[in-house]
Design an enzyme around this catalytic site. Structure first.
Site, PDB file in Angstrom:
ATOM      1  N   GLU A 216       4.850  -3.243  -0.353  1.00 30.92           N
ATOM      2  CA  GLU A 216       4.103  -4.265   0.364  1.00 30.92           C
ATOM      3  C   GLU A 216       4.458  -5.660  -0.128  1.00 30.92           C
ATOM      4  OE1 GLU A 216       1.326  -0.622  -0.067  1.00 30.92           O
ATOM      5  OE2 GLU A 216       2.789  -1.697  -1.307  1.00 30.92           O
ATOM      6  N   GLY A 271      -3.025  -2.995 -13.667  1.00 32.87           N
ATOM      7  CA  GLY A 271      -3.076  -4.038 -12.644  1.00 32.87           C
ATOM      8  C   GLY A 271      -4.461  -4.608 -12.434  1.00 32.87           C
ATOM      9  N   ARG A 272      -5.478  -3.750 -12.401  1.00 27.24           N
ATOM     10  CA  ARG A 272      -6.829  -4.220 -12.130  1.00 27.24           C
ATOM     11  C   ARG A 272      -7.449  -4.945 -13.320  1.00 27.24           C
ATOM     12  NH1 ARG A 272      -6.194   1.040 -12.328  1.00 27.24           N
ATOM     13  NH2 ARG A 272      -7.389   2.415 -13.710  1.00 27.24           N
ATOM     14  N   GLU A 357     -11.187   2.422  -8.787  1.00 35.46           N
ATOM     15  CA  GLU A 357      -9.856   2.885  -9.172  1.00 35.46           C
ATOM     16  C   GLU A 357      -9.878   3.411 -10.606  1.00 35.46           C
ATOM     17  OE1 GLU A 357      -6.087   1.061  -7.486  1.00 35.46           O
ATOM     18  OE2 GLU A 357      -5.935   0.394  -9.568  1.00 35.46           O
ATOM     19  N   LYS A 508       1.257   6.258  -0.920  1.00 34.06           N
ATOM     20  CA  LYS A 508       2.492   5.459  -0.947  1.00 34.06           C
ATOM     21  C   LYS A 508       3.706   6.330  -0.671  1.00 34.06           C
ATOM     22  CE  LYS A 508       1.224   1.819  -4.256  1.00 34.06           C
ATOM     23  NZ  LYS A 508       1.566   1.226  -5.562  1.00 34.06           N
TER      24      LYS A 508
END
Length: 546
Positions: A216, A271-272, A357, A508
């Site tokens: 993305e 990432g979060r 998540e 994905k």
């Protein structure tokens, strides 16, 4: 390895809570407050300028004692220390979990594989600050010599939700001569709308992808590159209008970005949990390095509070335990985050990823299927907007929905009576949710008997009230770290890995396969299930009709 050999639901601390739940589950907050005039004083705690009132929860002193015992016997203290030591507590990926290192002071020492990572963190922060100052001052110019007036962050997940939430939260402190936008969705509308009114000669893109291969992000980045080059004409312009937050120098260079303008981060940052790393570059450009460092100091203060404060006064521990009480014993499925500050309009979306998540897991650390609920569904939106949307369900619906109310005593935009009216609603809603209105009270108002049931409020809906003086960069850091560590507490009790996200990967993988089929101009031989095949054929047929 799992922190406890005995399964969670078989432990004495858990069984004691189960027995206690059956004894008090029908107690009403009206009774609890009537019986104890000092309840609100006892069931509240203050730390780091944050006042947490948890008295409007369906708990007693015994509930709290049993929950604290569960925390003590679940290995939370040892796991906190393991995280801060840099141990690889993310066991499925064999990684340390060190978002706390991103805001550690320069003189701290946090080791990963025997090396202190803190100097690397501050080297990147200094590099970010230098670059941000150059953009903000006009020293960094675009390819044609024009000043940069627009910054567009391209990322997805934690590379978007975090910096976007924080930029919106701290917009009051931002340079309004800069337009800062965020693009994440693969839907072309996102990048089209983000760039439609911008001048390519005045626009800088920050492409955030650890591997620089995220589908993305790279698709949007390539579209931005094409948009830029269509106007500027020379591939050399890419180096003046694109920077990267990545670890893959080879792919960054292939894209045309000067690797001198690549800002690194590390695989021990999920990432979060990453927006206070180089992922926050766009945020730092927007609010400035000083405000960014102020935010980091707030994070670090909460980290230290979490690591050292006794559990009975520990803000993240208390929030985590109260959440366990509702999720696992009352079987509440959702949790509402309700900030009474418009600047926090993206907070609930950010906390959705952070919590769901992290703790949306169905197996424990040893791979065994759990026999209890884990992460809740997180939702909400700011202040009085929610009151006119979904509070009806919270007040009179059939589901138990614990809520966190977040408010500030001072407005960043003091205009007439606005803030008093906002906060009047803030205080009124927690009171109404807790105590409701009985049928006798409704009857006493002269309401016709046929309408009494409709205007009766059961109450007994639990809330936490989080009150601080003002939304500042430092306070935002404290609040986000508060929720990070709350998630950690709950994941530890559930004995799950809060730091991987394998559930993200399956979709994905399938999308990559399907995208190849959709790229063909001739209908391919489709080998999915019958439903997916039919849907793909319909899509291909209607797409070609455009």
């Amino acid at each position: 390895m799992a922190a406890n050999i005995i399964p969670l639901t078989q432990r004495p601390a858990w069984k004691a809570l189960q027995d206690h739940y059956h004894k008090i589950k029908d107690l009403h907050l009206r009774s609890l407050f009537a019986e104890d005039p000092h309840r609100a004083e006892r069931l509240s705690v203050e730390g780091l300028g944050i006042y947490l009132d948890y008295s409007k929860n369906r708990i007693t002193d015994e509930t709290l004692r049993l929950l604290l015992n569960l925390a003590e016997t679940s290995g939370i203290r040892a796991r906190i220390e393991a995280m801060f030591r840099g141990e690889k507590i993310n066991i499925t990926e064999q990684r340390a979990v060190l978002h706390v290192a991103l805001r550690a002071p320069k003189d701290a020492s946090i080791l990963v594989d025997g090396a202190n990572v803190v100097p690397e963190v501050h080297a990147v922060l200094d590099k970010m600050a230098d670059f941000a100052n150059r953009v903000r001052s006009g020293d960094w110019k675009g390819y044609t010599g024009k000043r940069i007036r627009n910054v567009v962050n391209i990322g997805i997940g934690g590379s978007d939700l975090g910096p976007m939430m924080a930029y919106e939260a701290l917009k009051h402190y931002s340079d309004r001569n800069l337009t800062v936008r965020f693009v994440s969705n693969i839907d072309g509308t996102d990048i089209a709308e983000a760039t439609r009114d911008l001048d390519p000669a005045e626009t800088l893109f920050a492409v955030c992808s650890k591997t620089f291969t995220t589908l993305e992000t790279l698709t949007n980045a390539q579209t931005a590159r094409d948009w830029c080059l269509k106007a500027l004409g020379d591939k050399k312009a890419v180096a003046k209008h694109f920077v990267a937050v990545s670890t893959n120098g080879e792919e960054v260079a292939k894209f045309g970005i000067d690797t001198a303008n690549m800002f690194e981060f590390w695989d021990w940052v999920g990432g979060r949990y990453s927006y206070d790393s180089a992922i926050g570059l766009s945020l730092m450009i927007g609010i400035g390095p000083d405000q960014f460092r102020g935010m980091l100091s707030g994070f670090q203060a909460m980290d230290e509070h979490f690591r050292t404060t006794p559990f009975e006064k520990n803000l993240p521990v208390l929030l985590g335990l109260i959440g366990i009480w509702y999720i696992n014993f009352f079987e509440a499925e959702t949790h509402a985050i309700l900030p009474y500050d418009q600047y926090l309009w993206r907070l609930s979306a950010y906390l959705q990823q952070l919590d769901m998540e992290s703790n949306g897991k169905h197996v424990d650390l040893d791979g065994n299927v759990v026999g209890y609920h884990t992460g809740p569904i997180i939702w909400g939106q700011p202040g009085t907007n929610g009151q006119h949307a979904y509070y009806q369900l919270i007040h009179q619906g059939t589901r138990l929905i614990p809520c966190d109310f977040i408010g500030f005593c001072q407005s960043t935009n003091p205009l007439g009576p606005h803030h008093n009216l906002l906060m009047a609603n803030f205080f009124a809603q927690t009171e109404a949710l807790a105590f409701g209105k009985t049928s006798k009270e409704v009857e006493a108002e002269g309401v016709p008997a046929s309408l009494v049931p409709h205007r009766t409020f059961e109450g007994n809906h639990p809330t936490n009230t989080i009150l601080a003086a003002k939304l500042t960069p430092e306070m935002l850091g404290k609040l986000i770290a508060l929720y990070e560590h709350k998630v950690f507490v709950q994941g530890t009790i559930w004995n799950i890995n809060s730091f991987d996200q394998w559930g993200v990967e399956l979709g994905k993988m399938l999308a990559n396969r399907i995208s190849q089929e959709l790229a063909n101009h001739v209908e391919p031989k489709l080998e999915h299930d019958s439903s997916t095949n039919i849907l793909l054929r319909r899509y291909l047929r209607l797409r070609s009709a455009d």
